[in-house]
Design a protein around this motif. Structure first.
Motif, PDB file in Angstrom:
ATOM      1  N   VAL A  74      42.372 -16.197 -17.988  1.00 54.92           N
ATOM      2  CA  VAL A  74      42.498 -17.116 -19.123  1.00 54.92           C
ATOM      3  C   VAL A  74      43.886 -16.986 -19.738  1.00 54.92           C
ATOM      4  CG1 VAL A  74      41.665 -17.662 -21.442  1.00 54.92           C
ATOM      5  CG2 VAL A  74      40.029 -17.177 -19.618  1.00 54.92           C
ATOM      6  N   PHE A  75      44.369 -15.760 -19.892  1.00 59.73           N
ATOM      7  CA  PHE A  75      45.685 -15.524 -20.489  1.00 59.73           C
ATOM      8  C   PHE A  75      46.772 -16.183 -19.641  1.00 59.73           C
ATOM      9  CE2 PHE A  75      49.272 -12.993 -22.082  1.00 59.73           C
ATOM     10  CZ  PHE A  75      48.990 -12.967 -23.437  1.00 59.73           C
TER      11      PHE A  75
ATOM     12  N   VAL B  49      56.256 -12.040 -18.533  1.00 58.82           N
ATOM     13  CA  VAL B  49      55.740 -10.761 -18.065  1.00 58.82           C
ATOM     14  C   VAL B  49      54.549 -10.387 -18.936  1.00 58.82           C
ATOM     15  CG1 VAL B  49      56.229  -8.312 -17.722  1.00 58.82           C
ATOM     16  CG2 VAL B  49      58.006 -10.025 -17.253  1.00 58.82           C
ATOM     17  N   VAL B  50      53.401 -10.180 -18.326  1.00 62.85           N
ATOM     18  CA  VAL B  50      52.180  -9.834 -19.051  1.00 62.85           C
ATOM     19  C   VAL B  50      51.899  -8.349 -18.833  1.00 62.85           C
ATOM     20  CG1 VAL B  50      49.722 -10.299 -19.367  1.00 62.85           C
ATOM     21  CG2 VAL B  50      51.274 -12.158 -18.716  1.00 62.85           C
ATOM     22  N   THR B  51      51.879  -7.589 -19.931  1.00 64.51           N
ATOM     23  CA  THR B  51      51.669  -6.143 -19.853  1.00 64.51           C
ATOM     24  C   THR B  51      50.244  -5.769 -20.256  1.00 64.51           C
ATOM     25  OG1 THR B  51      52.444  -5.869 -22.130  1.00 64.51           O
ATOM     26  CG2 THR B  51      54.104  -5.713 -20.384  1.00 64.51           C
ATOM     27  N   LYS B  52      49.911  -4.502 -20.051  1.00 66.74           N
ATOM     28  CA  LYS B  52      48.623  -3.913 -20.438  1.00 66.74           C
ATOM     29  C   LYS B  52      47.442  -4.618 -19.777  1.00 66.74           C
ATOM     30  CE  LYS B  52      50.756  -2.574 -24.816  1.00 66.74           C
ATOM     31  NZ  LYS B  52      50.675  -2.531 -26.288  1.00 66.74           N
ATOM     32  N   ILE B  53      47.649  -5.041 -18.547  1.00 67.68           N
ATOM     33  CA  ILE B  53      46.595  -5.763 -17.835  1.00 67.68           C
ATOM     34  C   ILE B  53      45.422  -4.862 -17.492  1.00 67.68           C
ATOM     35  CG2 ILE B  53      48.150  -7.513 -16.865  1.00 67.68           C
ATOM     36  CD1 ILE B  53      48.170  -5.870 -14.273  1.00 67.68           C
ATOM     37  N   ASP B  54      45.637  -3.549 -17.516  1.00 70.32           N
ATOM     38  CA  ASP B  54      44.551  -2.618 -17.208  1.00 70.32           C
ATOM     39  C   ASP B  54      43.556  -2.492 -18.353  1.00 70.32           C
ATOM     40  OD1 ASP B  54      46.885  -1.471 -18.457  1.00 70.32           O
ATOM     41  OD2 ASP B  54      45.859   0.472 -18.371  1.00 70.32           O
ATOM     42  N   LEU B  55      43.893  -3.087 -19.507  1.00 72.61           N
ATOM     43  CA  LEU B  55      43.032  -2.947 -20.688  1.00 72.61           C
ATOM     44  C   LEU B  55      42.164  -4.175 -20.942  1.00 72.61           C
ATOM     45  CD1 LEU B  55      45.565  -1.260 -23.158  1.00 72.61           C
ATOM     46  CD2 LEU B  55      43.890  -0.166 -21.644  1.00 72.61           C
ATOM     47  N   VAL B  56      42.229  -5.168 -20.064  1.00 69.64           N
ATOM     48  CA  VAL B  56      41.407  -6.366 -20.221  1.00 69.64           C
ATOM     49  C   VAL B  56      40.675  -6.650 -18.914  1.00 69.64           C
ATOM     50  CG1 VAL B  56      42.911  -7.365 -21.976  1.00 69.64           C
ATOM     51  CG2 VAL B  56      43.297  -7.916 -19.564  1.00 69.64           C
TER      52      VAL B  56
ATOM     53  N   THR C 210      46.401  -7.773 -24.307  1.00 68.86           N
ATOM     54  CA  THR C 210      45.412  -7.409 -25.325  1.00 68.86           C
ATOM     55  C   THR C 210      45.632  -8.113 -26.659  1.00 68.86           C
ATOM     56  OG1 THR C 210      46.794  -5.521 -25.956  1.00 68.86           O
ATOM     57  CG2 THR C 210      45.074  -5.124 -24.322  1.00 68.86           C
ATOM     58  N   SER C 211      46.632  -8.980 -26.734  1.00 74.17           N
ATOM     59  CA  SER C 211      47.000  -9.583 -28.020  1.00 74.17           C
ATOM     60  C   SER C 211      46.184 -10.821 -28.361  1.00 74.17           C
ATOM     61  CB  SER C 211      48.487  -9.939 -28.015  1.00 74.17           C
ATOM     62  OG  SER C 211      48.786 -10.798 -26.929  1.00 74.17           O
ATOM     63  N   GLY C 212      45.251 -11.207 -27.502  1.00 70.26           N
ATOM     64  CA  GLY C 212      44.406 -12.365 -27.798  1.00 70.26           C
ATOM     65  C   GLY C 212      44.719 -13.534 -26.873  1.00 70.26           C
ATOM     66  N   MET C 213      43.708 -14.250 -26.485  1.00 68.48           N
ATOM     67  CA  MET C 213      43.848 -15.308 -25.498  1.00 68.48           C
ATOM     68  C   MET C 213      44.725 -16.458 -25.972  1.00 68.48           C
ATOM     69  SD  MET C 213      42.283 -14.254 -22.829  1.00 68.48           S
ATOM     70  CE  MET C 213      42.967 -12.663 -23.314  1.00 68.48           C
TER      71      MET C 213
END
Length: 233
Positions: free
Chosen positions: A150-151, A136-143, A116-119
């Motif tokens: 893209v991230f 490690v990419v977190t909070k994937i349920d929010l995008v 969620t921190s921006g692309m």
């Protein structure tokens, strides 16, 4: 003993990821110690001590960059964890300096980023990401799925073929892949070296000179319109 360094911007989910990691390792009978490096406030060490009953330490960097502080204290931290008979030392660092790398040569470096921190975040944080061994990419349920893709592409753009683990750390989804990488990392080897070369940024601002405008300073300088240059005696 294996040493793991986890870095990432504030609120990215580092602590939540590491809580699942420690829970998994402890469940397998592994002995884990935890070190928190932050600037001026942290209570994660208390959380890990209370929740898991493991040896913990905390260091405030104060006027040092957290990554520089990490370099200063890492030797003592590894000696401490070895003396405690640990199998793993997990270091969580604030990692606020985007020009330095907090990772140890030959050990595992984990960069935690929130989706969620921006692309463009992977393009902004330099060696904290590019010199890590796993992202490690977190909070994937929010995008959305498109934003996730893209991230991930931006991470690969910055790192090449670095493994990327997407996780909903709140529920421990995706943690198994991280634990597998942690267990596969080599044991600590002496002498200890920092991964990557820190930038040369010595300047009079660092030693407390308060005047504004490069004309009043020495060391590595930069005007608004022009390249960096060095001026000194």
């Amino acid at each position: 003993m294996k040493a793991i360094v986890c870095a990432g911007p504030p609120t990215s989910g580092k602590t939540t990821v590491l809580k699942h990691v420690v829970k998994k390792l402890k469940g397998e009978g592994q002995k884990v110690a935890y070190l928190k490096v932050d600037v001026q406030y942290a209570d994660e060490d208390e959380v890990f001590s209370k929740e898991f009953g493991i040896p913990v330490k905390k260091v405030y960097s104060g006027e040092l960059c957290p990554d520089h502080c990490n370099v200063m204290v890492m030797g003592d931290a590894i000696d401490w964890a070895l003396a405690e008979g640990m199998d793993f030392l997990i270091v969580e660092t604030a990692g606020l300096c985007f020009r330095c790398s907090p990772y140890i040569e030959g050990s595992l470096g984990i960069a935690v980023l929130e989706a969620t921190s921006g692309m463009n975040l992977p393009r902004k944080i330099g060696p904290m990401l590019s010199l890590a061994d796993i992202a490690v990419v977190t909070k994937i349920d929010l995008v959305s799925q498109a934003e996730r893709e893209v991230f991930r592409a931006r991470i690969q753009e910055a790192t090449g073929d670095m493994p990327v683990v997407e996780t909903n750390a709140l529920y421990g989804i995706g943690i198994e892949r991280i634990v597998k990488k942690i267990k596969a990392t080599p044991d600590v080897q002496y002498p200890l070296y920092l991964k990557g070369n820190p930038p040369i940024g010595t300047c009079t601002i660092c030693v407390g000179k308060k005047e504004i405008d490069w004309k009043h300073h020495f060391g590595v300088l930069r005007p608004l319109d022009g390249e960096m240059f060095y001026r000194g005696e």
